[in-house]
Motif scaffolding. Structure first.
Motif, PDB file in Angstrom:
ATOM      1  N   ALA A 157       0.857  -1.186   0.000  1.00  0.00           N
ATOM      2  CA  ALA A 157       0.000   0.000   0.000  1.00  0.00           C
ATOM      3  C   ALA A 157       0.888   1.229   0.000  1.00  0.00           C
ATOM      4  CB  ALA A 157      -0.919  -0.003   1.217  1.00  0.00           C
ATOM      5  N   ASP A 158       0.660   2.143  -0.958  1.00  0.00           N
ATOM      6  CA  ASP A 158       1.447   3.368  -1.082  1.00  0.00           C
ATOM      7  C   ASP A 158       0.621   4.545  -0.565  1.00  0.00           C
ATOM      8  OD1 ASP A 158       3.210   1.685  -2.297  1.00  0.00           O
ATOM      9  OD2 ASP A 158       2.988   2.510  -4.309  1.00  0.00           O
ATOM     10  N   PHE A 159       1.147   5.221   0.455  1.00  0.00           N
ATOM     11  CA  PHE A 159       0.456   6.361   1.044  1.00  0.00           C
ATOM     12  C   PHE A 159       1.231   7.641   0.803  1.00  0.00           C
ATOM     13  CE2 PHE A 159      -1.060   2.734   3.432  1.00  0.00           C
ATOM     14  CZ  PHE A 159      -2.395   3.016   3.664  1.00  0.00           C
ATOM     15  N   PHE A 171      -2.791   0.521  -4.224  1.00  0.00           N
ATOM     16  CA  PHE A 171      -2.823  -0.775  -3.535  1.00  0.00           C
ATOM     17  C   PHE A 171      -2.442  -1.845  -4.556  1.00  0.00           C
ATOM     18  CE2 PHE A 171      -4.924  -4.711  -2.271  1.00  0.00           C
ATOM     19  CZ  PHE A 171      -4.464  -4.848  -0.970  1.00  0.00           C
ATOM     20  N   ILE A 172      -1.494  -2.718  -4.178  1.00  0.00           N
ATOM     21  CA  ILE A 172      -0.929  -3.688  -5.117  1.00  0.00           C
ATOM     22  C   ILE A 172      -0.982  -5.082  -4.513  1.00  0.00           C
ATOM     23  CG2 ILE A 172       1.102  -4.282  -6.494  1.00  0.00           C
ATOM     24  CD1 ILE A 172       2.044  -1.362  -6.069  1.00  0.00           C
ATOM     25  N   LEU A 173      -1.366  -6.058  -5.339  1.00  0.00           N
ATOM     26  CA  LEU A 173      -1.433  -7.451  -4.885  1.00  0.00           C
ATOM     27  C   LEU A 173      -0.919  -8.353  -5.990  1.00  0.00           C
ATOM     28  CD1 LEU A 173      -2.416  -9.655  -2.882  1.00  0.00           C
ATOM     29  CD2 LEU A 173      -4.645  -9.538  -4.028  1.00  0.00           C
ATOM     30  N   PHE A 244       3.696 -10.683 -11.659  1.00  0.00           N
ATOM     31  CA  PHE A 244       2.338 -10.399 -12.119  1.00  0.00           C
ATOM     32  C   PHE A 244       1.571  -9.762 -10.956  1.00  0.00           C
ATOM     33  CE2 PHE A 244      -2.150 -11.397 -12.889  1.00  0.00           C
ATOM     34  CZ  PHE A 244      -2.295 -10.856 -14.155  1.00  0.00           C
ATOM     35  N   TYR A 245       1.045  -8.558 -11.210  1.00  0.00           N
ATOM     36  CA  TYR A 245       0.378  -7.807 -10.153  1.00  0.00           C
ATOM     37  C   TYR A 245      -0.900  -7.153 -10.667  1.00  0.00           C
ATOM     38  CZ  TYR A 245       4.562  -8.259  -7.284  1.00  0.00           C
ATOM     39  OH  TYR A 245       5.607  -8.758  -6.546  1.00  0.00           O
ATOM     40  N   VAL A 246      -1.863  -7.020  -9.766  1.00  0.00           N
ATOM     41  CA  VAL A 246      -3.046  -6.192 -10.002  1.00  0.00           C
ATOM     42  C   VAL A 246      -2.845  -4.922  -9.195  1.00  0.00           C
ATOM     43  CG1 VAL A 246      -5.541  -5.995  -9.787  1.00  0.00           C
ATOM     44  CG2 VAL A 246      -4.520  -8.197 -10.371  1.00  0.00           C
ATOM     45  N   PRO A 261       8.764  -6.951 -11.870  1.00  0.00           N
ATOM     46  CA  PRO A 261       8.795  -7.043 -10.412  1.00  0.00           C
ATOM     47  C   PRO A 261       8.088  -5.850  -9.789  1.00  0.00           C
ATOM     48  CG  PRO A 261      10.908  -6.283 -11.225  1.00  0.00           C
ATOM     49  CD  PRO A 261      10.087  -6.641 -12.439  1.00  0.00           C
ATOM     50  N   ILE A 262       7.749  -5.985  -8.535  1.00  0.00           N
ATOM     51  CA  ILE A 262       7.011  -4.921  -7.866  1.00  0.00           C
ATOM     52  C   ILE A 262       7.839  -3.651  -7.734  1.00  0.00           C
ATOM     53  CG2 ILE A 262       7.663  -5.605  -5.537  1.00  0.00           C
ATOM     54  CD1 ILE A 262       4.752  -4.910  -4.714  1.00  0.00           C
ATOM     55  N   THR A 263       9.160  -3.787  -7.716  1.00  0.00           N
ATOM     56  CA  THR A 263      10.025  -2.601  -7.613  1.00  0.00           C
ATOM     57  C   THR A 263       9.922  -1.709  -8.839  1.00  0.00           C
ATOM     58  OG1 THR A 263      11.871  -3.958  -8.389  1.00  0.00           O
ATOM     59  CG2 THR A 263      11.673  -3.653  -6.019  1.00  0.00           C
ATOM     60  N   ASP A 264       9.411  -2.246  -9.955  1.00  0.00           N
ATOM     61  CA  ASP A 264       9.248  -1.439 -11.168  1.00  0.00           C
ATOM     62  C   ASP A 264       7.967  -0.613 -11.140  1.00  0.00           C
ATOM     63  OD1 ASP A 264      11.589  -2.447 -12.080  1.00  0.00           O
ATOM     64  OD2 ASP A 264      10.783  -3.418 -13.870  1.00  0.00           O
TER      65      ASP A 264
END
Length: 267
Positions: A157-159, A171-173, A244-246, A261-264
């Motif tokens: 979660a990015d705030f 929000f990423i999953l 793979f992310y939503v 990757p999520i870091t991207d």
């Protein structure tokens, strides 16, 4: 009755003890019944029993870990009063599923839609206005003999703090290591980012492009400027330990990030 009572007390002393105990309980019962339970505050409870609840600081929260080797929680400060709350769960998910319809992110958007092709510009957009960010039909995640596998699950979660208020920007999953296949009968609307190498049956996979799209149907079959790509939806995508992310974004809407990757995913 007298003979019967004498018989009980004489021959069964335990019964006499029980009767005496019963009489004592009855004598004190009115006092017990008139008593009242008074709630104890967290402050009093913490001083008395050291069990009170108190809010943890951000630094304390960043150091919290679950069972060793199972989960990790981190709080990452970012520039411009931003920060990320991230949970890494060391679990393996096997998924074999068919979904008839998946639709997410229906709202009004007044901006560019389509797929952004390098050197060629935007193509095959669904236009501005109300529409779905994600509109997929006939989805197959994995197969019966080879399910889609997620090696580890990531939640982020990015705030951002704006005028003293914490606002959820994103929000990423998903997972950084996905293995297996994904296909669909139709990708009527695709929003997000995709690496074309995930679609080995398409010409676009040779180019190894990173395609950013917003409400495009170009992956749904031949048409427009990417006609040579073929039907990526029907041919499917193959993951070999790719991300793979939503992603649910406050400004960009809902999208899928395939092959990264999520870091991207920008904060």
């Amino acid at each position: 009755m007298k003979a019967y009572t004498n018989y009980i007390t004489k021959n069964n002393p335990p019964y006499l003890q029980i009767m005496v105990f019963f009489i004592i309980c009855v004598s004190f019962f009115p006092q017990i019944s008139n008593s009242r339970m008074v709630p104890v505050s967290d402050n009093v409870l913490s001083k008395t029993f050291a069990r009170g609840m108190s809010m943890m600081s951000d630094n304390e929260l960043s150091d919290v870990n679950g069972q060793a080797g199972f989960s990790k929680f981190t709080l990452i400060p970012r520039p411009d009063n931003k920060y990320q709350v991230r949970a890494d769960l060391d679990i393996e998910v096997h998924l074999w599923a068919h979904i008839d319809v998946m639709k997410m992110g229906y709202y009004f958007y007044d901006g560019q839609t389509g797929v952004d092709v390098p050197l060629l510009g935007w193509s095959a957009g669904l236009g501005s206005g109300y529409n779905w960010d994600v509109d997929w039909a006939g989805l197959d995640f994995g197969t019966e003999s080879s399910p889609l596998k997620m090696h580890g699950l990531v939640i982020r979660a990015d705030f951002q703090e704006i005028n003293g208020n914490k606002v959820l920007n994103r929000f990423i999953l998903g997972s950084d290591k996905v293995e297996g296949s994904f296909r669909a009968d139709d990708l009527y609307s695709f929003t997000g980012l995709m690496n074309t190498k995930l679609a080995p049956g398409s010409v676009a996979s040779w180019l190894n492009l990173d395609l950013w799209a917003n409400r495009t149907n170009v992956l749904n079959g031949p048409g427009g400027i990417l006609a040579a790509c073929g039907d990526i939806a029907e041919m499917g995508m193959v993951f070999d330990n790719n991300g793979f992310y939503v992603v649910f974004d406050r400004i960009l809407g809902v999208g899928a990030w395939a092959g990264f990757p999520i870091t991207d995913i920008a904060d």
